[in-house]
Design an enzyme around this catalytic site. Structure first.
Site, mmCIF file in Angstrom:
data_model
loop_
_atom_site.group_PDB
_atom_site.id
_atom_site.type_symbol
_atom_site.label_atom_id
_atom_site.label_comp_id
_atom_site.label_asym_id
_atom_site.label_seq_id
_atom_site.Cartn_x
_atom_site.Cartn_y
_atom_site.Cartn_z
ATOM 1 C CE LYS A 143 102.200 -33.783 -72.531
ATOM 2 N NZ LYS A 143 101.709 -35.027 -73.052
ATOM 3 N N GLY B 254 113.999 -36.647 -74.814
ATOM 4 C CA GLY B 254 114.956 -37.517 -74.122
ATOM 5 C C GLY B 254 115.079 -38.877 -74.776
ATOM 6 N NE ARG C 101 109.444 -48.267 -86.273
ATOM 7 C CZ ARG C 101 108.618 -49.323 -86.174
ATOM 8 N NH1 ARG C 101 108.245 -49.774 -84.998
ATOM 9 N NH2 ARG C 101 108.163 -49.900 -87.259
ATOM 10 C CB ALA D 246 103.898 -39.694 -59.533
ATOM 11 C CB SER E 135 98.475 -39.548 -55.081
ATOM 12 O OG SER E 135 98.072 -38.289 -55.620
ATOM 13 N N GLY E 136 99.699 -39.629 -58.305
ATOM 14 C CA GLY E 136 99.089 -39.676 -59.646
ATOM 15 C C GLY E 136 99.690 -40.681 -60.609
ATOM 16 C CE LYS F 87 110.247 -48.450 -97.923
ATOM 17 N NZ LYS F 87 108.844 -48.144 -97.525
ATOM 18 C CG ASP G 20 98.310 -36.079 -74.642
ATOM 19 O OD1 ASP G 20 98.768 -35.685 -73.559
ATOM 20 O OD2 ASP G 20 98.260 -37.290 -74.952
ATOM 21 C CG HIS H 200 105.381 -35.804 -77.152
ATOM 22 N ND1 HIS H 200 106.056 -35.141 -76.159
ATOM 23 C CD2 HIS H 200 104.530 -36.646 -76.521
ATOM 24 C CE1 HIS H 200 105.618 -35.562 -74.985
ATOM 25 N NE2 HIS H 200 104.699 -36.472 -75.174
HETATM 26 N N1 LIG Z 1 100.213 -39.772 -67.188
HETATM 27 C C1 LIG Z 1 101.037 -39.714 -68.201
HETATM 28 O O1 LIG Z 1 101.340 -40.720 -68.859
HETATM 29 C C2 LIG Z 1 101.654 -38.423 -68.603
HETATM 30 C C3 LIG Z 1 101.333 -37.239 -67.954
HETATM 31 N N2 LIG Z 1 101.946 -36.081 -68.301
HETATM 32 C C4 LIG Z 1 101.656 -34.830 -67.605
HETATM 33 O O2 LIG Z 1 102.016 -34.970 -66.232
HETATM 34 C C5 LIG Z 1 101.146 -34.229 -65.407
HETATM 35 C C6 LIG Z 1 100.498 -35.169 -64.394
HETATM 36 O O3 LIG Z 1 99.773 -36.142 -65.112
HETATM 37 P P1 LIG Z 1 99.019 -37.352 -64.409
HETATM 38 O O4 LIG Z 1 99.878 -37.964 -63.354
HETATM 39 O O5 LIG Z 1 98.495 -38.203 -65.475
HETATM 40 O O6 LIG Z 1 97.821 -36.595 -63.699
HETATM 41 P P2 LIG Z 1 96.816 -37.091 -62.581
HETATM 42 O O7 LIG Z 1 95.450 -36.760 -63.038
HETATM 43 O O8 LIG Z 1 97.094 -38.494 -62.153
HETATM 44 O O9 LIG Z 1 97.153 -36.065 -61.407
HETATM 45 C C7 LIG Z 1 98.307 -36.157 -60.562
HETATM 46 C C8 LIG Z 1 97.900 -35.849 -59.127
HETATM 47 O O10 LIG Z 1 97.504 -34.488 -59.063
HETATM 48 C C9 LIG Z 1 96.437 -34.334 -58.136
HETATM 49 N N3 LIG Z 1 95.310 -33.743 -58.858
HETATM 50 C C10 LIG Z 1 94.551 -34.287 -59.830
HETATM 51 N N4 LIG Z 1 93.627 -33.427 -60.270
HETATM 52 C C11 LIG Z 1 93.787 -32.295 -59.556
HETATM 53 C C12 LIG Z 1 93.137 -31.032 -59.529
HETATM 54 N N5 LIG Z 1 92.138 -30.768 -60.355
HETATM 55 N N6 LIG Z 1 93.578 -30.120 -58.656
HETATM 56 C C13 LIG Z 1 94.605 -30.386 -57.849
HETATM 57 N N7 LIG Z 1 95.255 -31.569 -57.816
HETATM 58 C C14 LIG Z 1 94.860 -32.500 -58.655
HETATM 59 C C15 LIG Z 1 96.090 -35.714 -57.647
HETATM 60 O O11 LIG Z 1 96.732 -35.904 -56.401
HETATM 61 P P3 LIG Z 1 96.047 -35.623 -54.985
HETATM 62 O O12 LIG Z 1 94.575 -35.532 -55.183
HETATM 63 O O13 LIG Z 1 96.475 -36.776 -54.141
HETATM 64 O O14 LIG Z 1 96.660 -34.354 -54.564
HETATM 65 C C16 LIG Z 1 96.714 -36.638 -58.653
HETATM 66 O O15 LIG Z 1 97.116 -37.871 -58.087
HETATM 67 C C17 LIG Z 1 100.154 -33.557 -66.339
HETATM 68 O O16 LIG Z 1 100.641 -32.288 -66.633
HETATM 69 C C18 LIG Z 1 100.198 -34.447 -67.574
HETATM 70 O O17 LIG Z 1 99.860 -33.775 -68.729
HETATM 71 C C19 LIG Z 1 102.906 -36.048 -69.260
HETATM 72 C C20 LIG Z 1 103.275 -37.186 -69.911
HETATM 73 C C21 LIG Z 1 102.654 -38.445 -69.676
HETATM 74 O O1 LIG Z 2 103.010 -37.363 -73.053
HETATM 75 C C1 LIG Z 2 102.387 -38.351 -73.344
HETATM 76 O O2 LIG Z 2 103.063 -39.407 -73.834
HETATM 77 C C2 LIG Z 2 102.507 -40.706 -73.755
HETATM 78 C C3 LIG Z 2 103.345 -41.577 -74.691
HETATM 79 O O3 LIG Z 2 104.670 -41.632 -74.245
HETATM 80 P P1 LIG Z 2 105.606 -42.852 -74.715
HETATM 81 O O4 LIG Z 2 106.950 -42.454 -74.237
HETATM 82 O O5 LIG Z 2 105.068 -44.079 -74.047
HETATM 83 O O6 LIG Z 2 105.505 -42.930 -76.199
HETATM 84 C C4 LIG Z 2 101.045 -40.696 -74.165
HETATM 85 O O7 LIG Z 2 100.488 -41.982 -73.935
HETATM 86 C C5 LIG Z 2 100.296 -39.676 -73.330
HETATM 87 O O8 LIG Z 2 98.958 -39.550 -73.809
HETATM 88 C C6 LIG Z 2 100.929 -38.322 -73.425
HETATM 89 O O9 LIG Z 2 100.360 -37.470 -72.435
#
Ligand SMILES: NC(=O)C1=CN([C@@H]2O[C@H](COP(=O)(O)OP(=O)(O)OC[C@H]3O[C@@H](n4cnc5c(N)ncnc54)[C@H](OP(=O)(O)O)[C@@H]3O)[C@@H](O)[C@H]2O)C=CC1
Ligand SMILES: O=C1O[C@H](COP(=O)(O)O)[C@@H](O)[C@H](O)[C@H]1O
Length: 498
Positions: A186, A219, A374, A42, A38-39, A384, A273, A278
């Site tokens: 991460k 990647g 880049r 995903a 749901s997040g 350069k 972060d 990264h």
């Molecule tokens: N978003 C991004 O761009 C990036 C995120 N990440 C990493 O990916 C992971 C997920 O990130 P992201 O999708 O942004 O996170 P979210 O905050 O959207 O959380 C993902 C899902 O986890 C569940 N959740 C949220 N908080 C809690 C909690 N406190 N306890 C239990 N379940 C919870 C919720 O689902 P529900 O309530 O339906 O169970 C939510 O939809 C993290 O480790 C983040 O650091 C890495 C790179 C980029």
């Molecule tokens: O892991 C993360 O990366 C994104 C940036 O990823 P990019 O591939 O679009 O450069 C960053 O926005 C986010 O804060 C961080 O958690």
């Protein structure tokens, strides 16, 4: 690229595989389970990457099923409709073919349940098993943790007790038996101790060979190219050392703020972060960070997000100088810089050379040689150089040798980092994932300073959203040796008027 073999994870030879040693594709039933479906991650990254892999035919040899799991109550169709809006067309295409989207959506099932109780995971297992039983092939189960790290230990326990791959039938040479793998995102921990504790907890349940710690920057196409550039080009070999290189900058800039992720971001900040993972893949021989060689900042307006505490000291910007104590790099500052809400969006590695000895053409005035990788946007490698300005006069000008990918490889689709890495997890290739010892080494570098931020012993300086970040950061880069080239901007050839 920058360190001796043993110091850089990208060249860690035991893990290095030039090509899959076992290139025959596996067949059988493959279930990809996205936990936290749901997040934000995903919907924005994981499912779109799976869509692209599916559309490009990478799942064809498998009987693939995709499961979403989270606490939110949703029907399969609600989940599919929600995700549909985030699918993106392939590179070079204007629209998504409806047929591709609906075939992909047809693979997705959703199961709702808690992360800390067996009921949901037993239900999930039942759904997966129902499909596997029909195929009577070995079962491959890939669990993708798109979840906050705080729930990783409990979720690992639930998988271990309820959802492991069961059937290991090997009924054809291409069917190599089943497996269970987990992909964890991460930031893996908050500091050295918590990361080690997390590694131990997970390590008690899964072997290292089952754990894929993903850092999606590994990647990216140009990051994957570093190894080849470094070791397949004689040209660079004599140059990579402190005799020639003045400084190296590794830069990550975003021109937007935390955008609804303030609650998450405030607990971690830009160092956890971005910098700790990264921007940092250098291992051993890093000296402790000197407080005088750090600038942390927070953009004005960050605390307007209601999920961010009003007294937050969390940095949204950091510049840190890393120093490597070895024969090759002694004295060369590695300037790591990352920030949100800055004046542009880009990620690059910039190697700046020392001034030309003697300098008969006064090229110092124009600017130093730089080798730039880049990463994004507009993937490119450019150098350069000072050249003779074309014409009758003997004048010098700054120019570049430019390998811009969009121009040079017009017919090639550059894969998204997540696509490549998810495919690696399915193929069992761990070379572009973070090992436990690498993770530990990275946390060792940053933990002392992170604790100072947490205890508010050091303070984030405010900077204007849309700016270059705090002026103190530019001053620090200059102080440690970076010389900015004024009046010269590299423009990707694809953007230049013809
Ligand atoms: N978003 C991004 O761009 C990036 C995120 N990440 C990493 O990916 C992971 C997920 O990130 P992201 O999708 O942004 O996170 P979210 O905050 O959207 O959380 C993902 C899902 O986890 C569940 N959740 C949220 N908080 C809690 C909690 N406190 N306890 C239990 N379940 C919870 C919720 O689902 P529900 O309530 O339906 O169970 C939510 O939809 C993290 O480790 C983040 O650091 C890495 C790179 C980029
Ligand atoms: O892991 C993360 O990366 C994104 C940036 O990823 P990019 O591939 O679009 O450069 C960053 O926005 C986010 O804060 C961080 O958690």
């Amino acid at each position: 690229m920058f360190a001796e073999e043993k110091e850089l994870r990208l060249v860690h030879l035991p893990r290095l595989r030039m090509e899959s040693s076992d290139s025959k594709p596996e067949t059988g039933c493959l279930s990809i389970i996205v936990l936290g479906a749901s997040g934000d991650l995903a919907k924005k990254k994981t499912f779109p990457a799976l869509f692209h892999l599916h559309r490009q035919g990478f799942f064809e040899s498998h009987d693939v099923h995709i499961f979403g799991y989270a606490r939110s109550k949703m029907s399969d169709d609600e989940v599919r409709n929600r995700l549909r809006g985030y699918l993106t067309p392939c590179q070079g295409c204007e629209i998504i073919r409806e047929e591709d989207a609906s075939k992909f959506m047809g693979l997705i099932k959703y199961v709702s349940g808690p992360y800390d109780a067996e009921e949901g995971f037993l239900l999930l297992d039942k759904e997966i098993s129902a499909i596997e039983d029909k195929t009577e092939r070995s079962s491959r189960r890939l669990f993708y943790f798109a979840l906050p790290p705080s729930v990783y230990p409990t979720v690992c326990k639930m998988i271990k007790s309820c959802c492991m791959s069961k059937c290991h039938l090997v009924i054809s040479p291409a069917d190599k038996g089943g497996w269970t793998r987990i992909v964890v995102e991460k930031p893996f921990g908050r500091d050295l101790d918590s990361a080690e504790a997390l590694s131990t907890q997970i390590g008690e349940l899964f072997d290292e060979s089952q754990i894929y710690r993903i850092d999606h920057y590994l990647g990216k196409e140009l990051v994957q190219n570093l190894l080849v550039l470094r070791f397949a080009n004689r040209l660079f070999m004599p140059l990579w050392n402190h005799d020639n290189i003045s400084n190296v900058q590794i830069v990550f800039k975003e021109n937007f703020g935390t955008e609804g992720r303030g609650g998450y971001f405030d607990q971690y900040g830009i160092i956890r972060d971005i910098l700790q993972n990264h921007l940092l893949q250098v291992l051993q021989s890093v000296l402790p960070i000197n407080d005088e060689e750090v600038v942390i900042g927070q953009y004005e307006g960050y605390k307007d997000d209601p999920t961010v505490p009003k007294d937050s000291n969390t940095p949204t910007f950091a510049t840190m100088v890393i120093r490597i104590h070895n024969e090759r790099w002694e004295g060369v500052p590695f300037i790591l810089k990352a920030g949100k809400s800055l004046n542009s969006k880009k990620a690059e590695i910039r190697v700046q050379f020392k001034d030309v000895p003697g300098d008969i053409f006064k090229s110092k005035k124009l600017g130093r040689n730089e080798f730039v990788i880049r990463l994004q946007p507009y993937e490119a490698i450019y150098m350069k150089l000072t050249v003779k300005e074309p014409g009758l006069e003997m004048k010098t000008a700054l120019s570049e040798l430019d390998l811009s990918y969009r121009q040079r490889y017009q017919d090639v689709v550059i894969p998204e980092a997540y696509e490549r890495l998810i495919l690696d997890t399915i193929r069992g290739d761990q070379q572009h994932f973070v090992r436990r010892d690498e993770l530990k080494a990275a946390w060792e570098i940053f933990t002392p300073y992170l604790h100072k931020i947490d205890k508010k012993e050091v303070h984030s300086v405010p900077y204007k959203a849309g700016s270059r970040g705090p002026v103190e950061a530019d001053k620090l880069a200059e102080k440690v040796g970076y010389v900015q080239t004024h009046g010269y901007v590299w423009i990707p050839p694809t953007l230049k008027p013809s």
